[in-house]
Design an enzyme around this catalytic site. Structure first.
Site, PDB file in Angstrom:
ATOM      1  N   LYS A   1       0.835  -1.201   0.000  1.00  0.00           N
ATOM      2  CA  LYS A   1       0.000   0.000   0.000  1.00  0.00           C
ATOM      3  C   LYS A   1       0.872   1.254   0.000  1.00  0.00           C
ATOM      4  O   LYS A   1       1.906   1.297   0.683  1.00  0.00           O
ATOM      5  CB  LYS A   1      -0.880  -0.029   1.253  1.00  0.00           C
ATOM      6  CG  LYS A   1      -1.943   1.046   1.351  1.00  0.00           C
ATOM      7  CD  LYS A   1      -2.761   0.838   2.640  1.00  0.00           C
ATOM      8  CE  LYS A   1      -3.892   1.838   2.776  1.00  0.00           C
ATOM      9  NZ  LYS A   1      -4.666   1.595   4.034  1.00  0.00           N
TER      10      LYS A   1
ATOM     11  N   SER B   1      -9.503  -1.173   7.521  1.00  0.00           N
ATOM     12  CA  SER B   1      -9.006  -0.906   6.169  1.00  0.00           C
ATOM     13  C   SER B   1      -8.272  -2.053   5.496  1.00  0.00           C
ATOM     14  O   SER B   1      -7.975  -1.980   4.307  1.00  0.00           O
ATOM     15  CB  SER B   1      -8.092   0.324   6.180  1.00  0.00           C
ATOM     16  OG  SER B   1      -8.883   1.495   6.166  1.00  0.00           O
TER      17      SER B   1
ATOM     18  N   SER C   1      -9.566   1.306   3.249  1.00  0.00           N
ATOM     19  CA  SER C   1      -8.741   2.094   2.367  1.00  0.00           C
ATOM     20  C   SER C   1      -7.684   1.300   1.610  1.00  0.00           C
ATOM     21  O   SER C   1      -7.121   1.804   0.648  1.00  0.00           O
ATOM     22  CB  SER C   1      -8.037   3.191   3.176  1.00  0.00           C
ATOM     23  OG  SER C   1      -7.162   2.613   4.132  1.00  0.00           O
TER      24      SER C   1
END
Lengths: 484, 487
Positions: free
Chosen positions: A77, A176, A152
């Site tokens: 990420k 997330s 996310s």
């Protein structure tokens, strides 16, 4: 050559059936062919990946691989700092930020021989549940490109689901990792707070953030966790406790395990398909020899409210450093310092980030501090006690990861509706406990459903073992999205 | 003169002192904490406030703060916590400062100051740790600069903030407090006390109230007091300003003012309405700090004796007059020097006389480094005094030897031998000289016989002169007395 699990890849390397370079090249080709449609990646580190793969080739040829991740292509990420590779956090304000240091997790992955394919898309500064709040582009769900992958860590989940990486890492502050794992039908684990170093993880809410793996199956998640877990002297909140061999602890089944099912995790308004799939999963666990008990987590209802005071409060502080002075975006032409910072922040942050900075600033302001931040901390303690009480009677808790399956892009414009997506994941984050989401069925529309297993602090082995037993007893993993 | 003496007003002052701790590395990262060096050369991602980095507490800084807290008899809390203090300024890379707020390291201490000849205890409210900020460099003045640069070398240097209670009653007392405070810190070795380089910085809170009132008046905070003189002058100015305002029937506004040393006045910096809302909350990147009692006791056991107690001991143990004790405890190095010399030559008053009249004639009492590096070590001073004691040299010669020792760094015995300064103590040789002197001075002998005993002194002087000062005065005296009584 893509689509093998990490443990299958490892076996293939050992047997000499393929090489890291062949596999990495295949993933890079697939990303080139398909990622324009999925949007999982913000940056692809092609050259570095091929170099790392070649080094892994040599180690495998010499019969001296570094471990189960040597030569395994992974995605990370874009909130984890990578030395020399831009790290945007999905934000305009860091669009050109190139960190001079690696996050500890990134460093440990490199030391384990893993090959970094690139940096994945995310909601800006990890604030969101759909990856629509990326400043650059939304990520699509590989099961249905009209739907969100969750967030996310949507880019990481979509990369694993779409075979654009063998495995990935995300970060979980209020769900997330787990929520996008559920939406994309992959395994997503949020470790116990303190299990994985946060050094180099660009902070959203420091007391909640944890780095977690996303894998195709439970064994992959266990292997990925093992590579990054453990104490780090650079993170004072990382815990100095021994790291178990998570993969070795997977076998053994659930016979005799006491499974608690929180009654507050089945609520009015949740997707009936989700409720049904989760209850069936509970029955499967019972059939495997677990005992099942109803438990109550009475503070579940307050989780979202508490979270949306504490997380924005910490965010308002953590994001204060983006002022145009030192790095990242600077909007010029200002007549003074205050104007420079104001203009930079106005142009650099998206609407959701600004909303949370304002919420958090307000919650910490003189005169409101006790009523909001102070009160939220007290309720957070009550949430922790709820779990502690439940864990006096059971070994793990099982429930849905999310109240619904992946929604359509643009469907949840009301921030509150978006926030409510995290109702089952937020309490665990507030309590700092480990939780894993695994696939437990499909909706009629063919969208994956997530089952959440929550454990005691540092008891990742038990939830992974139960998840593994469940995975082996069912055949949900056989179905794959057709990106072609 | 105090600005309110003889008026109906009582002055109430409290001081906040920031001291840079003498640690090798910074408060939350491994960068060197020393002053100087090229801009931004002593920085890393942590003290530059880059995204994703985390602070790690410097154990040595905690230790030095505990040491200070113990010296002030503070209560060292069993747990303390860091907090974030928020405001926007580019010298602070994170736009918050890691400090301590609700749970400081230590509380409730006391510092004795000497005011108008008497000792007075001043309460210390709290002592906590925080990180320093960087430094802005403007092209020209702040108002006209086209650009400003930031140097983060100082960012993250450990700072200890000590807040006094509002116990100070005059600008003189405030200056006395700061002096005592500085002396203790330097004595403890926790801060170099250099106010010019900013190692020690002071802010003051000051208010006036009608004499006899119990409620505090409206306080004004004054910043930028970077010397003892500035503290006293700024407070004198401010007290007068507030007194005039109050006497004119005006209200004193609660505000922060800046001391302008060039213009010798305080000017308003920001009023209460524009006061910062620091939005404190516990630093989530650091776990609460538990201070082990055993560690505190270990630090306490290693505390040096503080100036005040040492002064008292010098009087009690060494039998020194209070004045000597005061002079000798001006710095730790000087007091250590004195005691080391006494160990060599156990006549404290004699050692004190020599240190005060000779050593301090050439070295400043508060220059720790100069005293520590004095070319005449305590052992050598002891050696010199022993030569007087055993009659090898006279006190007068010894003063010359002292100077030569200071210049050359040589041992007293070596200088005496080299320059032939040994006293003449041979009775036969001295008797012959005494006879010669007596033969040349019949008048003096006459005077002596008439009862003018002073005449004998003149004869001693003659003998000393004849021997180049090297004659043993005791023997000369005895010989003269004997011979005079026989004539």
């Amino acid at each position: 050559m893509t689509g093998l699990t990490i443990h299958e890849l490892g076996a293939a390397y050992r047997r000499g059936e393929t090489t890291p370079t062949q596999v990495v090249a295949a993933y890079l080709a697939r990303i080139e062919r398909l990622d324009a449609r999925v949007g999982a990646y913000l940056t692809v580190t092609r050259e570095a990946a091929l170099r790392a793969a070649a080094a892994a080739d040599a180690r495998h040829r010499a019969g001296t691989p570094l471990g189960p991740l040597d030569g395994v292509p992974l995605a990370v990420k874009d909130v984890l700092c990578t030395r020399g590779v831009r790290t945007t956090c999905g934000s305009k304000i860091l669009e050109r930020f190139v960190p001079p240091y690696d996050a500890t997790a990134v460093e440990r992955l490199a030391a384990a021989g893993a090959v970094l394919l690139g940096k994945t898309n995310m909601d800006e500064f990890a604030m969101g549940s759909s990856t629509e709040h990326s400043a650059f582009r939304p990520t699509k769900n590989p099961w249905d490109l009209a739907r969100v992958p969750g967030g996310s860590s949507g880019g990481s989940a979509a990369a694993v689901a779409g075979d654009l990486a063998a495995g990935a890492f995300g970060t979980d502050t209020g769900g997330s990792v787990r929520q996008p794992a559920a939406f994309c039908g992959v395994v997503g684990l949020k470790p116990t707070y303190g299990r994985v170093s946060r050094y180099g993880l660009v902070a959203f809410a420091s007391s909640l953030d944890q780095i977690g793996p996303l894998g195709q199956d439970v064994r992959d998640a266990a292997l990925l966790l093992g590579a990054v877990a453990g104490h780090d002297p650079r993170d004072a909140t990382s815990v100095d406790a021994p790291v178990p061999d998570y993969a070795a602890a997977l076998d053994g089944g659930v016979r005799g395990l006491r499974v608690g099912v929180p009654r507050e995790y089945f609520i009015e308004g949740m997707d009936p398909e989700v409720g049904r799939a989760v209850r069936e999963a509970v029955e499967t666990l019972r059939g495997l020899g677990a005992t099942v008990e109803d438990v109550s987590l009475p503070t579940t209802d307050y989780g979202i409210a508490v979270y949306y005071v504490i997380a924005p409060a910490e965010a308002s502080s953590n994001l204060a450093r983006y002022d145009g002075v030192k790095y990242g975006l600077r909007v010029g032409g200002a007549k003074d310092l205050i104007e420079m910072s104001s203009r930079t922040r106005a142009a650099g942050f998206g609407a959701e980030v600004k909303r949370r900075i304002m919420l958090g600033t307000y919650a910490l302001s003189a005169g409101y501090h006790d009523a909001y931040y102070g009160r939220a901390q007290k309720v957070r303690t009550l949430v922790r006690r709820d779990f502690a009480r439940a864990f006096e009677r059971v070994d793990l808790l099982v429930g849905p990861t999310t109240p619904n399956v992946a929604f359509r892009l643009g469907e949840k414009e009301d921030p509150l509706a978006m926030y409510l997506n995290d109702v089952f994941t937020v309490p665990t984050s507030l309590a700092g406990l480990p939780a894993v989401s695994v696939r437990c069925g499909f909706s009629a529309a063919g969208l994956p459903i997530g089952l959440q297993l929550i454990g005691r602090a540092f008891d990742e082995p038990t939830i992974l073992r139960a998840a593994h037993a469940y995975e082996r007893a069912t055949s949900w993993l056989a179905r794959r999205p057709s990106l072609a | 003169m105090s600005a309110t003496v003889g008026t109906g007003w009582e002055v109430v002052i409290g001081l906040e002192v920031h001291a840079q701790l003498l640690t090798r590395s910074k408060m939350f990262c491994g960068c060197p904490a020393a002053f100087g060096a090229a801009p931004n050369s002593r920085t890393c991602p942590v003290c530059q406030g880059m995204p994703g980095v985390l602070p790690v507490v410097n154990r040595r800084a905690i230790e030095l703060a505990i040491r200070t807290a113990l010296a002030f008899d503070c209560r060292v809390n069993e747990a303390c916590r860091f907090a974030r203090k928020h405001y926007y300024y580019p010298d602070m890379p994170k736009n918050f400062q890691i400090s301590q707020y609700e749970e400081p390291l230590a509380e409730e201490g006391v510092l004795e100051i000497d005011a108008e000849g008497a000792s007075r205890p001043i309460g210390i409210q709290r002592l906590h740790l925080e990180e320093d900020v960087g430094k802005l460099v403007h092209e020209g003045t702040l108002e006209t600069a086209r650009a400003s640069l930031v140097d983060y070398n100082r960012s993250g240097v450990p700072l200890m903030e000590t807040v006094s209670k509002p116990d100070l009653r005059s600008p003189e007392e405030a200056a006395a407090y700061l002096k005592s405070f500085r002396a203790v810190l330097v004595y403890l070795g926790v801060c170099d006390g250099n106010m010019e380089e900013g190692s020690l910085r002071c802010d003051a809170n000051v208010s006036l109230r009608p004499r006899g009132a119990t409620e505090l008046g409206t306080k004004v905070e004054i910043k930028n007091l970077n010397s003892f003189r500035n503290v006293q002058h700024a407070l004198e100015f401010e007290v007068t300003r507030q007194r005039r305002a109050l006497e004119a029937g005006e209200r004193v506004a609660q505000e922060t003012r800046l001391w302008d040393a060039d213009r010798a006045l305080t000017r308003s910096m920001r009023s209460k309405e524009f006061a910062h809302d620091y939005r404190y909350f516990p630093e989530p990147d650091l776990v609460p700090l538990t201070i082990a009692r055993a560690w505190v006791e270990e630090i306490r056991a290693g505390l040096p004796e503080l100036p005040r107690r040492r002064r008292q001991r010098f009087v009690a143990q060494h039998g020194l007059p209070p004045y000597d004790a005061e002079v000798l405890t001006q710095s730790r190095a000087l007091a250590d020097y004195f005691e080391a010399a006494v160990r060599e030559f156990p006549q404290p008053k004699t050692v004190s006389n020599w240190v005060m009249s000779e050593l301090l004639r050439v070295l400043p009492a508060d220059d720790e480094r100069a005293i520590q590096g004095a070319p005449i070590t305590p052992a050598r001073l002891g050696g010199l005094l022993a030569l007087i004691e055993d009659g090898t040299i006279s006190g007068k010669i010894a003063k010359d030897v002292f100077e030569k020792m200071f210049r050359t760094g040589d041992d007293a015995r070596a200088i005496v031998a080299r320059e032939g300064l040994t006293q003449v103590a041979d009775e036969g040789a001295l008797a012959a000289i005494v006879d010669q002197v007596m033969a040349r001075n019949p008048k003096a002998i006459e005077d002596y016989k008439k009862g003018k005993t002073a005449a004998a002194k003149a004869l001693v002087g003659q003998v000393m002169k004849a021997t180049g000062g090297k004659a043993n005065p005791g023997i000369v005296n005895r010989l003269l007395e004997e011979k005079l009584s026989k004539t």
